[in-house]
Design a protein around this motif. Structure first.
Motif, PDB file in Angstrom:
ATOM      1  N   ARG A  42      -1.643  39.199 -32.337  1.00 58.65           N
ATOM      2  CA  ARG A  42      -1.869  38.471 -33.599  1.00 58.65           C
ATOM      3  C   ARG A  42      -3.326  38.041 -33.754  1.00 58.65           C
ATOM      4  NH1 ARG A  42       2.433  36.141 -36.512  1.00 58.65           N
ATOM      5  NH2 ARG A  42       4.376  37.096 -35.865  1.00 58.65           N
ATOM      6  N   GLN A  43      -4.242  38.855 -33.220  1.00 57.78           N
ATOM      7  CA  GLN A  43      -5.656  38.459 -33.285  1.00 57.78           C
ATOM      8  C   GLN A  43      -6.194  38.469 -34.712  1.00 57.78           C
ATOM      9  OE1 GLN A  43      -7.238  41.250 -30.450  1.00 57.78           O
ATOM     10  NE2 GLN A  43      -7.725  42.819 -31.969  1.00 57.78           N
ATOM     11  N   GLY A  70      -5.347  37.097 -38.203  1.00 62.07           N
ATOM     12  CA  GLY A  70      -4.367  36.180 -38.791  1.00 62.07           C
ATOM     13  C   GLY A  70      -4.965  34.860 -39.221  1.00 62.07           C
ATOM     14  N   ARG A  71      -4.074  33.925 -39.428  1.00 61.01           N
ATOM     15  CA  ARG A  71      -4.445  32.704 -40.159  1.00 61.01           C
ATOM     16  C   ARG A  71      -5.400  31.762 -39.451  1.00 61.01           C
ATOM     17  NH1 ARG A  71       1.619  31.362 -41.311  1.00 61.01           N
ATOM     18  NH2 ARG A  71       1.598  32.484 -39.353  1.00 61.01           N
ATOM     19  N   ARG A  74      -6.175  36.400 -47.724  1.00 60.95           N
ATOM     20  CA  ARG A  74      -4.749  36.145 -47.919  1.00 60.95           C
ATOM     21  C   ARG A  74      -4.497  35.281 -49.157  1.00 60.95           C
ATOM     22  NH1 ARG A  74      -0.300  35.285 -48.604  1.00 60.95           N
ATOM     23  NH2 ARG A  74       1.438  34.856 -47.176  1.00 60.95           N
ATOM     24  N   MET A 116       1.266  38.749 -48.256  1.00 59.24           N
ATOM     25  CA  MET A 116       1.340  39.404 -46.950  1.00 59.24           C
ATOM     26  C   MET A 116       1.725  40.881 -47.124  1.00 59.24           C
ATOM     27  SD  MET A 116       1.303  39.367 -43.634  1.00 59.24           S
ATOM     28  CE  MET A 116       2.038  40.344 -42.315  1.00 59.24           C
ATOM     29  N   ILE A 171      -3.699  47.474 -35.291  1.00 61.88           N
ATOM     30  CA  ILE A 171      -3.562  47.726 -36.726  1.00 61.88           C
ATOM     31  C   ILE A 171      -2.845  46.563 -37.402  1.00 61.88           C
ATOM     32  CG2 ILE A 171      -1.386  49.039 -36.597  1.00 61.88           C
ATOM     33  CD1 ILE A 171      -4.396  49.777 -38.919  1.00 61.88           C
ATOM     34  N   PHE A 172      -3.319  46.140 -38.552  1.00 66.20           N
ATOM     35  CA  PHE A 172      -2.670  45.045 -39.269  1.00 66.20           C
ATOM     36  C   PHE A 172      -1.455  45.587 -40.015  1.00 66.20           C
ATOM     37  CE2 PHE A 172      -1.737  42.101 -42.646  1.00 66.20           C
ATOM     38  CZ  PHE A 172      -1.703  40.923 -41.941  1.00 66.20           C
ATOM     39  N   ALA A 173      -0.295  45.064 -39.669  1.00 66.32           N
ATOM     40  CA  ALA A 173       0.981  45.454 -40.286  1.00 66.32           C
ATOM     41  C   ALA A 173       1.977  44.381 -39.855  1.00 66.32           C
ATOM     42  CB  ALA A 173       1.415  46.829 -39.802  1.00 66.32           C
ATOM     43  N   ASP A 174       3.269  44.669 -39.941  1.00 62.37           N
ATOM     44  CA  ASP A 174       4.255  43.748 -39.405  1.00 62.37           C
ATOM     45  C   ASP A 174       5.427  44.553 -38.860  1.00 62.37           C
ATOM     46  OD1 ASP A 174       4.871  40.643 -39.371  1.00 62.37           O
ATOM     47  OD2 ASP A 174       6.754  41.696 -39.710  1.00 62.37           O
ATOM     48  N   LEU A 180       8.410  44.147 -39.301  1.00 66.40           N
ATOM     49  CA  LEU A 180       9.569  44.215 -40.201  1.00 66.40           C
ATOM     50  C   LEU A 180       9.429  45.257 -41.306  1.00 66.40           C
ATOM     51  CD1 LEU A 180      10.274  40.382 -40.399  1.00 66.40           C
ATOM     52  CD2 LEU A 180      11.279  42.087 -38.871  1.00 66.40           C
ATOM     53  N   PHE A 233       8.162  37.502 -47.138  1.00 64.47           N
ATOM     54  CA  PHE A 233       7.470  36.578 -46.248  1.00 64.47           C
ATOM     55  C   PHE A 233       7.372  35.263 -47.007  1.00 64.47           C
ATOM     56  CE2 PHE A 233       6.255  40.677 -44.517  1.00 64.47           C
ATOM     57  CZ  PHE A 233       6.461  40.454 -43.161  1.00 64.47           C
ATOM     58  N   GLY A 286       8.507  31.710 -42.708  1.00 65.35           N
ATOM     59  CA  GLY A 286       8.547  32.994 -42.020  1.00 65.35           C
ATOM     60  C   GLY A 286       9.337  34.024 -42.806  1.00 65.35           C
ATOM     61  N   PHE A 329       6.997  45.834 -29.478  1.00 66.18           N
ATOM     62  CA  PHE A 329       7.239  44.385 -29.409  1.00 66.18           C
ATOM     63  C   PHE A 329       8.744  44.125 -29.340  1.00 66.18           C
ATOM     64  CE2 PHE A 329       3.269  42.107 -30.284  1.00 66.18           C
ATOM     65  CZ  PHE A 329       2.452  43.059 -30.882  1.00 66.18           C
ATOM     66  N   HIS A 379       1.974  35.502 -25.577  1.00 66.30           N
ATOM     67  CA  HIS A 379       2.624  35.771 -26.864  1.00 66.30           C
ATOM     68  C   HIS A 379       1.526  35.626 -27.917  1.00 66.30           C
ATOM     69  CE1 HIS A 379       6.569  35.235 -29.414  1.00 66.30           C
ATOM     70  NE2 HIS A 379       5.902  36.328 -29.708  1.00 66.30           N
TER      71      HIS A 379
HETATM   72  O1  CP3 Z   1      -1.566  41.360 -33.866  1.00 69.07           O
HETATM   73  C1  CP3 Z   1      -2.108  41.568 -34.973  1.00 69.07           C
HETATM   74  O2  CP3 Z   1      -3.179  41.059 -35.300  1.00 69.07           O
HETATM   75  C2  CP3 Z   1      -1.463  42.568 -35.902  1.00 69.07           C
HETATM   76  C3  CP3 Z   1      -0.622  41.995 -36.892  1.00 69.07           C
HETATM   77  C4  CP3 Z   1       0.786  41.549 -36.611  1.00 69.07           C
HETATM   78  C5  CP3 Z   1       1.481  40.713 -37.521  1.00 69.07           C
HETATM   79  N1  CP3 Z   1       2.776  40.610 -37.122  1.00 69.07           N
HETATM   80  C6  CP3 Z   1       0.898  40.115 -38.729  1.00 69.07           C
HETATM   81  C7  CP3 Z   1       1.547  38.929 -39.349  1.00 69.07           C
HETATM   82  C8  CP3 Z   1       1.677  41.878 -35.597  1.00 69.07           C
HETATM   83  C9  CP3 Z   1       1.439  42.701 -34.330  1.00 69.07           C
HETATM   84  C10 CP3 Z   1       2.927  41.291 -35.933  1.00 69.07           C
HETATM   85  C11 CP3 Z   1       4.122  41.467 -35.116  1.00 69.07           C
HETATM   86  C12 CP3 Z   1       5.300  40.641 -35.398  1.00 69.07           C
HETATM   87  N2  CP3 Z   1       5.798  40.251 -36.617  1.00 69.07           N
HETATM   88  C13 CP3 Z   1       6.201  40.201 -34.406  1.00 69.07           C
HETATM   89  C14 CP3 Z   1       6.101  40.516 -32.944  1.00 69.07           C
HETATM   90  C15 CP3 Z   1       5.031  39.710 -32.289  1.00 69.07           C
HETATM   91  C16 CP3 Z   1       5.429  38.313 -32.030  1.00 69.07           C
HETATM   92  O3  CP3 Z   1       4.666  37.426 -32.401  1.00 69.07           O
HETATM   93  O4  CP3 Z   1       6.470  38.112 -31.395  1.00 69.07           O
HETATM   94  C17 CP3 Z   1       7.215  39.467 -35.041  1.00 69.07           C
HETATM   95  C18 CP3 Z   1       8.383  38.761 -34.360  1.00 69.07           C
HETATM   96  C19 CP3 Z   1       6.957  39.513 -36.434  1.00 69.07           C
HETATM   97  C20 CP3 Z   1       7.773  38.940 -37.523  1.00 69.07           C
HETATM   98  C21 CP3 Z   1       7.010  37.951 -38.279  1.00 69.07           C
HETATM   99  N3  CP3 Z   1       6.026  38.250 -39.217  1.00 69.07           N
HETATM  100  C22 CP3 Z   1       7.110  36.552 -38.218  1.00 69.07           C
HETATM  101  C23 CP3 Z   1       8.065  35.800 -37.310  1.00 69.07           C
HETATM  102  C24 CP3 Z   1       6.198  36.032 -39.131  1.00 69.07           C
HETATM  103  C25 CP3 Z   1       6.023  34.618 -39.520  1.00 69.07           C
HETATM  104  C26 CP3 Z   1       5.498  33.806 -38.435  1.00 69.07           C
HETATM  105  C27 CP3 Z   1       4.227  33.183 -38.857  1.00 69.07           C
HETATM  106  O5  CP3 Z   1       3.330  33.149 -38.010  1.00 69.07           O
HETATM  107  O6  CP3 Z   1       4.159  32.741 -40.006  1.00 69.07           O
HETATM  108  C28 CP3 Z   1       5.499  37.109 -39.715  1.00 69.07           C
HETATM  109  C29 CP3 Z   1       4.400  37.028 -40.691  1.00 69.07           C
HETATM  110  C30 CP3 Z   1       3.077  37.552 -40.237  1.00 69.07           C
HETATM  111  N4  CP3 Z   1       2.893  38.724 -39.565  1.00 69.07           N
HETATM  112  C31 CP3 Z   1       1.817  36.954 -40.473  1.00 69.07           C
HETATM  113  C32 CP3 Z   1       0.848  37.818 -39.925  1.00 69.07           C
HETATM  114  C33 CP3 Z   1      -0.644  37.649 -39.956  1.00 69.07           C
HETATM  115  C34 CP3 Z   1       1.573  35.673 -41.254  1.00 69.07           C
HETATM  116  C35 CP3 Z   1       1.681  36.045 -42.680  1.00 69.07           C
HETATM  117  C36 CP3 Z   1       0.864  35.176 -43.586  1.00 69.07           C
HETATM  118  O7  CP3 Z   1      -0.348  35.390 -43.685  1.00 69.07           O
HETATM  119  O8  CP3 Z   1       1.473  34.327 -44.246  1.00 69.07           O
END
Ligand code: CP3
Length: 341
Positions: free
Chosen positions: A23-24, A26-27, A36, A41, A69-72, A74, A86, A91, A201, A317
């Protein structure tokens, strides 16, 4: 190119320990928050130019050794027909969760073309990185994806997920098999688009007993790793709360096994086996500590890695949204400085 990350994945000698953070992008970064503010999202994820731009934000700012890579995780569920949102502050939410055989039968067996925007983001990010650091692709593992599909969002006790597993094991295996095939194809496309390593993951798999992991999860994860072996890029297998199943995760597959912060790295590595690389394992909350305390903890992890080939430094994590950004930079510098060979 800075290839110490790829070298460590292959257990080759490095000049110092490579580091990247889950999650490097991000917010916690102002650069991310300002982009953002203008895009949802999902539109960040679905617009390859924007996804590539976000991928590079932490690389422009910190001396990290890999980009992701930036993605999710889900996004494939959405492509399979689940209505993903989202939601602000709570979440991810899935509005039509999978609860029955009919729901599983109704899922679209996608072949990956529906996620072409991620492959395109990979191509654009590779181009923009211009060889500075390797690019990691990723996907969610079947259990973690199934848990979101069934619960309709995050969960505390996974009651609906485990109920389906225990009540209708054939439906469970049908869903897991479908997810494993989708994930394999999706990751293969990311690799062919230019991803130089892959992380799977399985973030929430630690809620299972070792017996349930063996019976309900492991064969499906095995299918994914077996299907990607021939692609020739390092494969990272990550989960949290996995102390009781590290050995089984290694058996399921992966050149690099992720270790969360709950275990001592040396003890986890001994269980995993020294013929695999490991990734981890600083507590993400340790980044809120004063710098001398971060340094003490980094030192402890490096001492436990023991200068052995095959350690990728990471958090246990994902990085949290309120993490002080200067501490992120300081931690990376400390890791490089203390591990210099
Ligand atoms: O690592 C990176 O920089 C790449 C981007 C990335 C995101 N999600 C962006 C994101 C990666 C690798 C993920 C993986 C992900 N997504 C996981 C596995 C990793 C982990 O942390 O366990 C899971 C469980 C998810 C599902 C998910 N997506 C959740 C639970 C949430 C909300 C949690 C939160 O922090 O708000 C997201 C949203 C999400 N995915 C954001 C980002 C940057 C926040 C979205 C926003 O900007 O509002």
């Amino acid at each position: 190119m800075n290839d110490r990350f790829l070298k460590a994945c292959r257990r080759e000698p490095v000049d110092c320990t490579p580091v990247w953070f889950m999650r490097q992008a991000g917010r916690y970064m102002a650069e991310y928050r300002s982009l953002r503010a203008k895009h949802s999202m999902l539109s960040l994820c679905k617009t390859p130019e924007l996804a590539a731009q976000v991928t590079l934000q932490p690389i422009e700012r910190f001396p990290l050794d890999a980009a992701i890579i930036f993605a999710d995780i889900l996004l494939p569920l959405e492509a399979m027909g689940l209505h993903l949102e989202f939601a602000e502050g709570e979440g991810p939410v899935i509005h039509n969760p999978v609860r029955s055989r009919a729901d599983v039968d109704g899922l679209k067996a996608i072949d990956g073309t529906e996620l072409e925007y991620v492959a395109e983001a990979v191509r654009q990010a590779r181009k923009a990185l211009n060889g500075r650091v390797p690019l990691i692709g990723f996907a969610g593992a079947p259990f973690t994806l199934a848990s979101y599909a069934i619960e309709g969002g995050g969960s505390r006790n996974y009651v609906l997920t485990k109920s389906l597993m225990y009540r209708e094991p054939d439906v469970w295996h049908q869903l897991m098999d479908m997810l494993a095939r989708v994930v394999t194809g999706y990751l293969r496309r990311q690799i062919r688009a230019g991803a130089q390593a892959i992380q799977l993951f399985d973030s929430w798999v630690g809620c299972l007993s070792a017996g349930d992991y063996a019976e309900y999860v492991k064969p499906h994860v095995q299918l994914i790793f077996a299907g990607l072996e021939r692609e020739g890029v390092p494969l990272i297998h990550f989960g949290t709360g996995t102390t009781a199943i590290l050995r089984q995760m290694r058996e399921a597959g992966g050149d690099v096994i992720g270790v969360d912060w709950r275990s001592h790295l040396d003890e986890a590595w001994a269980v995993i086996g020294h013929d695999r690389a490991v990734q981890g394992n600083l507590d993400p909350v340790a980044l809120y500590a004063p710098l001398h305390e971060i340094e003490r903890r980094v030192e402890d992890i490096l001492r436990r890695a023991g200068g052995r080939n095959g350690h990728v430094f990471n958090l246990g994590h994902g990085i949290l949204p309120t993490t002080p950004v200067e501490h992120v930079e300081a931690a990376i510098n400390i890791i490089h400085k203390l591990s210099m060979r």
